[in-house]
Design a protein around this motif. Structure first.
Motif, PDB file in Angstrom:
ATOM      1  N   GLU A   1       0.877  -1.387   0.013  1.00  0.00           N
ATOM      2  CA  GLU A   1      -0.054   0.214   0.187  1.00  0.00           C
ATOM      3  C   GLU A   1       0.700   1.323   0.011  1.00  0.00           C
ATOM      4  O   GLU A   1       0.593   2.393  -0.798  1.00  0.00           O
ATOM      5  CB  GLU A   1      -0.996  -0.133   1.208  1.00  0.00           C
ATOM      6  CG  GLU A   1      -1.897   1.320   1.280  1.00  0.00           C
ATOM      7  CD  GLU A   1      -2.737   1.095   2.540  1.00  0.00           C
ATOM      8  OE1 GLU A   1      -3.663   2.057   2.448  1.00  0.00           O
ATOM      9  OE2 GLU A   1      -2.499   0.495   3.436  1.00  0.00           O
ATOM     10  N   VAL A   2       2.031   1.233   0.835  1.00  0.00           N
ATOM     11  CA  VAL A   2       3.002   2.477   0.980  1.00  0.00           C
ATOM     12  C   VAL A   2       3.452   2.583  -0.548  1.00  0.00           C
ATOM     13  O   VAL A   2       3.526   3.770  -0.782  1.00  0.00           O
ATOM     14  CB  VAL A   2       4.181   2.309   1.855  1.00  0.00           C
ATOM     15  CG1 VAL A   2       5.062   3.390   1.977  1.00  0.00           C
ATOM     16  CG2 VAL A   2       3.277   2.100   3.315  1.00  0.00           C
ATOM     17  N   VAL A   3       4.075   1.645  -1.394  1.00  0.00           N
ATOM     18  CA  VAL A   3       4.492   1.666  -2.622  1.00  0.00           C
ATOM     19  C   VAL A   3       3.474   2.107  -3.519  1.00  0.00           C
ATOM     20  O   VAL A   3       3.776   3.088  -4.113  1.00  0.00           O
ATOM     21  CB  VAL A   3       4.801   0.569  -2.873  1.00  0.00           C
ATOM     22  CG1 VAL A   3       5.651   0.441  -4.353  1.00  0.00           C
ATOM     23  CG2 VAL A   3       6.313   0.101  -2.101  1.00  0.00           C
ATOM     24  N   ALA A   4       2.263   1.851  -3.508  1.00  0.00           N
ATOM     25  CA  ALA A   4       1.129   2.254  -4.440  1.00  0.00           C
ATOM     26  C   ALA A   4       0.975   3.700  -4.222  1.00  0.00           C
ATOM     27  O   ALA A   4       0.911   4.472  -5.154  1.00  0.00           O
ATOM     28  CB  ALA A   4      -0.090   1.342  -4.145  1.00  0.00           C
ATOM     29  N   ARG A   5       0.687   4.207  -2.724  1.00  0.00           N
ATOM     30  CA  ARG A   5       0.609   5.374  -2.628  1.00  0.00           C
ATOM     31  C   ARG A   5       1.667   6.436  -3.014  1.00  0.00           C
ATOM     32  O   ARG A   5       1.578   7.301  -3.663  1.00  0.00           O
ATOM     33  CB  ARG A   5       0.474   5.623  -1.181  1.00  0.00           C
ATOM     34  CG  ARG A   5      -0.906   4.784  -0.360  1.00  0.00           C
ATOM     35  CD  ARG A   5      -2.075   5.493  -0.848  1.00  0.00           C
ATOM     36  NE  ARG A   5      -3.255   4.661  -0.130  1.00  0.00           N
ATOM     37  CZ  ARG A   5      -3.791   5.238   1.092  1.00  0.00           C
ATOM     38  NH1 ARG A   5      -2.963   6.184   1.649  1.00  0.00           N
ATOM     39  NH2 ARG A   5      -4.680   4.366   1.521  1.00  0.00           N
ATOM     40  N   LEU A   6       2.748   5.883  -2.929  1.00  0.00           N
ATOM     41  CA  LEU A   6       4.140   6.905  -3.265  1.00  0.00           C
ATOM     42  C   LEU A   6       4.248   6.826  -4.755  1.00  0.00           C
ATOM     43  O   LEU A   6       4.405   7.932  -5.354  1.00  0.00           O
ATOM     44  CB  LEU A   6       5.509   6.304  -2.991  1.00  0.00           C
ATOM     45  CG  LEU A   6       5.792   6.285  -1.174  1.00  0.00           C
ATOM     46  CD1 LEU A   6       6.920   5.660  -0.942  1.00  0.00           C
ATOM     47  CD2 LEU A   6       5.778   7.946  -1.109  1.00  0.00           C
ATOM     48  N   ARG A   7       3.835   5.791  -5.433  1.00  0.00           N
ATOM     49  CA  ARG A   7       3.802   5.762  -7.040  1.00  0.00           C
ATOM     50  C   ARG A   7       2.741   6.897  -7.367  1.00  0.00           C
ATOM     51  O   ARG A   7       2.876   7.687  -8.322  1.00  0.00           O
ATOM     52  CB  ARG A   7       3.344   4.380  -7.557  1.00  0.00           C
ATOM     53  CG  ARG A   7       4.579   3.343  -7.579  1.00  0.00           C
ATOM     54  CD  ARG A   7       4.156   2.441  -8.594  1.00  0.00           C
ATOM     55  NE  ARG A   7       4.839   1.190  -8.366  1.00  0.00           N
ATOM     56  CZ  ARG A   7       4.131   0.018  -7.779  1.00  0.00           C
ATOM     57  NH1 ARG A   7       2.875   0.235  -7.283  1.00  0.00           N
ATOM     58  NH2 ARG A   7       4.696  -1.097  -7.519  1.00  0.00           N
ATOM     59  N   GLY A   8       1.596   6.842  -6.846  1.00  0.00           N
ATOM     60  CA  GLY A   8       0.567   7.877  -7.272  1.00  0.00           C
ATOM     61  C   GLY A   8       1.062   9.049  -6.959  1.00  0.00           C
ATOM     62  O   GLY A   8       0.725  10.075  -7.859  1.00  0.00           O
ATOM     63  N   LEU A   9       1.547   9.482  -5.837  1.00  0.00           N
ATOM     64  CA  LEU A   9       1.989  10.890  -5.370  1.00  0.00           C
ATOM     65  C   LEU A   9       3.078  11.428  -6.615  1.00  0.00           C
ATOM     66  O   LEU A   9       3.225  12.545  -6.942  1.00  0.00           O
ATOM     67  CB  LEU A   9       2.483  10.899  -4.081  1.00  0.00           C
ATOM     68  CG  LEU A   9       1.624  10.845  -2.985  1.00  0.00           C
ATOM     69  CD1 LEU A   9       2.421  10.769  -1.549  1.00  0.00           C
ATOM     70  CD2 LEU A   9       0.508  12.105  -2.747  1.00  0.00           C
ATOM     71  N   MET A  10       4.001  10.446  -6.897  1.00  0.00           N
ATOM     72  CA  MET A  10       5.015  10.888  -7.680  1.00  0.00           C
ATOM     73  C   MET A  10       4.562  10.963  -9.146  1.00  0.00           C
ATOM     74  O   MET A  10       5.001  11.829  -9.904  1.00  0.00           O
ATOM     75  CB  MET A  10       6.272   9.992  -7.608  1.00  0.00           C
ATOM     76  CG  MET A  10       6.880  10.314  -6.174  1.00  0.00           C
ATOM     77  SD  MET A  10       8.560   9.467  -6.055  1.00  0.00           S
ATOM     78  CE  MET A  10       7.791   7.913  -5.545  1.00  0.00           C
ATOM     79  N   ARG A  11       3.555  10.234  -9.591  1.00  0.00           N
ATOM     80  CA  ARG A  11       3.043  10.225 -10.860  1.00  0.00           C
ATOM     81  C   ARG A  11       2.289  11.559 -10.938  1.00  0.00           C
ATOM     82  O   ARG A  11       2.147  12.490 -11.962  1.00  0.00           O
ATOM     83  CB  ARG A  11       2.088   9.152 -11.064  1.00  0.00           C
ATOM     84  CG  ARG A  11       2.912   7.759 -11.652  1.00  0.00           C
ATOM     85  CD  ARG A  11       1.915   6.869 -12.396  1.00  0.00           C
ATOM     86  NE  ARG A  11       2.481   5.569 -12.487  1.00  0.00           N
ATOM     87  CZ  ARG A  11       2.484   4.460 -11.978  1.00  0.00           C
ATOM     88  NH1 ARG A  11       1.767   4.374 -10.865  1.00  0.00           N
ATOM     89  NH2 ARG A  11       3.128   3.533 -12.207  1.00  0.00           N
ATOM     90  N   ARG A  12       1.642  11.866 -10.007  1.00  0.00           N
ATOM     91  CA  ARG A  12       0.603  13.178  -9.885  1.00  0.00           C
ATOM     92  C   ARG A  12       1.525  14.460  -9.961  1.00  0.00           C
ATOM     93  O   ARG A  12       1.389  15.550 -10.797  1.00  0.00           O
ATOM     94  CB  ARG A  12      -0.139  13.311  -8.785  1.00  0.00           C
ATOM     95  CG  ARG A  12      -0.913  14.412  -8.494  1.00  0.00           C
ATOM     96  CD  ARG A  12      -2.227  14.058  -7.483  1.00  0.00           C
ATOM     97  NE  ARG A  12      -1.699  14.133  -6.171  1.00  0.00           N
ATOM     98  CZ  ARG A  12      -1.594  13.226  -5.332  1.00  0.00           C
ATOM     99  NH1 ARG A  12      -1.998  11.799  -5.616  1.00  0.00           N
ATOM    100  NH2 ARG A  12      -1.332  13.408  -4.147  1.00  0.00           N
ATOM    101  N   ALA A  13       2.847  14.436  -9.330  1.00  0.00           N
ATOM    102  CA  ALA A  13       3.763  15.557  -9.334  1.00  0.00           C
ATOM    103  C   ALA A  13       4.324  15.576 -10.686  1.00  0.00           C
ATOM    104  O   ALA A  13       4.655  16.554 -11.330  1.00  0.00           O
ATOM    105  CB  ALA A  13       4.925  15.178  -8.286  1.00  0.00           C
TER     106      ALA A  13
END
Length: 243
Positions: free
Chosen positions: A124-136
């Protein structure tokens, strides 16, 4: 901030691995997170207290930060304030206690981009980070353009938002949520659609995150004005020009 290579893996603009700073005073948890993130091919540095995190961030220049709310010296909110003083746009994922609703709300209100509650899965942590960095990454590469709905104006390039000429300051996640609403004016958007587009993970027990951020946007966009963000019970949210 991040680009995808031919295999879809996120990389820095120079082609190097993304950098993630993990801040937690539990050594075992910090080590597990570090191993999971390195498995993704990312470069990881960890810190066990707030002051160490601030020093590490200035040296390491992370692309994202995983930040525990409770630290032995200064708390996560103060760390966030200092990090954003140096890097205003760095995505921050808070780690919070499962029963601490106030921590989650306070952290998001202070400018955190997302949170996970302990105990959590490493996936879950990895998925959230991927989402944050794709958004950025989307925010960094968007061409110059204006979105206009009624008297609400968003400059996607400069990240400036104004309503009726008044400037409105938003966090990175608030900006992305508002952008999604403004790109779909008068269209009802479900919580599942918003989670998928703004947070980049599947719908499943996280609807409260959408509700929190919609409430934050209302306070900034609609306060003292004709409301633009409307709730359709059981359906979702819609942005319409104020009366």
């Amino acid at each position: 901030m991040a680009n995808a290579d031919a295999r879809g893996r996120l990389r820095r603009p120079d082609g190097g691995p993304l950098r993630v700073l993990v801040v937690d005073d539990e050594p075992t948890l910090a080590e597990l997170l570090t191993m999971a993130l390195r498995y993704e091919g990312w470069e990881v540095r960890s810190a066990g207290d707030g002051l160490g995190a601030v020093r590490a961030a200035r040296d390491f220049r992370p692309d994202a930060v995983v930040l525990d709310m409770m630290l032995p010296d200064i708390d996560g909110l103060e760390v966030l304030r200092r990090l954003r003083g140096d890097e205003p746009d760095v995505p921050v994922l808070f780690l919070t206690a499962k029963d601490s609703v106030e921590d989650r709300i306070t952290g998001l209100t202070a400018g955190g981009d997302d949170y996970v509650t302990k105990p959590f899965s490493l996936e879950e942590v990895v998925a959230r980070l991927r989402g944050l960095m794709r958004r950025a990454a989307r925010s960094d590469t968007r061409p110059d353009s204006l979105l206009v709905v009624g008297d609400l104006v968003m400059d996607e390039d400069s990240h400036e938002v104004r309503r009726g000429g008044d400037e409105i300051t938003l966090t990175a996640t608030e900006f992305e949520l508002l952008r999604f609403l403004m790109r779909n004016p008068r269209r009802v958007l479900s919580k599942a659609q918003i989670l998928d587009r703004v947070w980049n993970y599947d719908f499943g027990g996280q609807a409260n995150v959408v509700e929190l951020y919609v409430s934050y946007l209302r306070k900034k966009i609609d306060a003292g004005r004709s409301p633009m963000i409307h709730t359709l019970r059981g359906a979702g949210y819609v942005l319409r020009p104020g009366d």
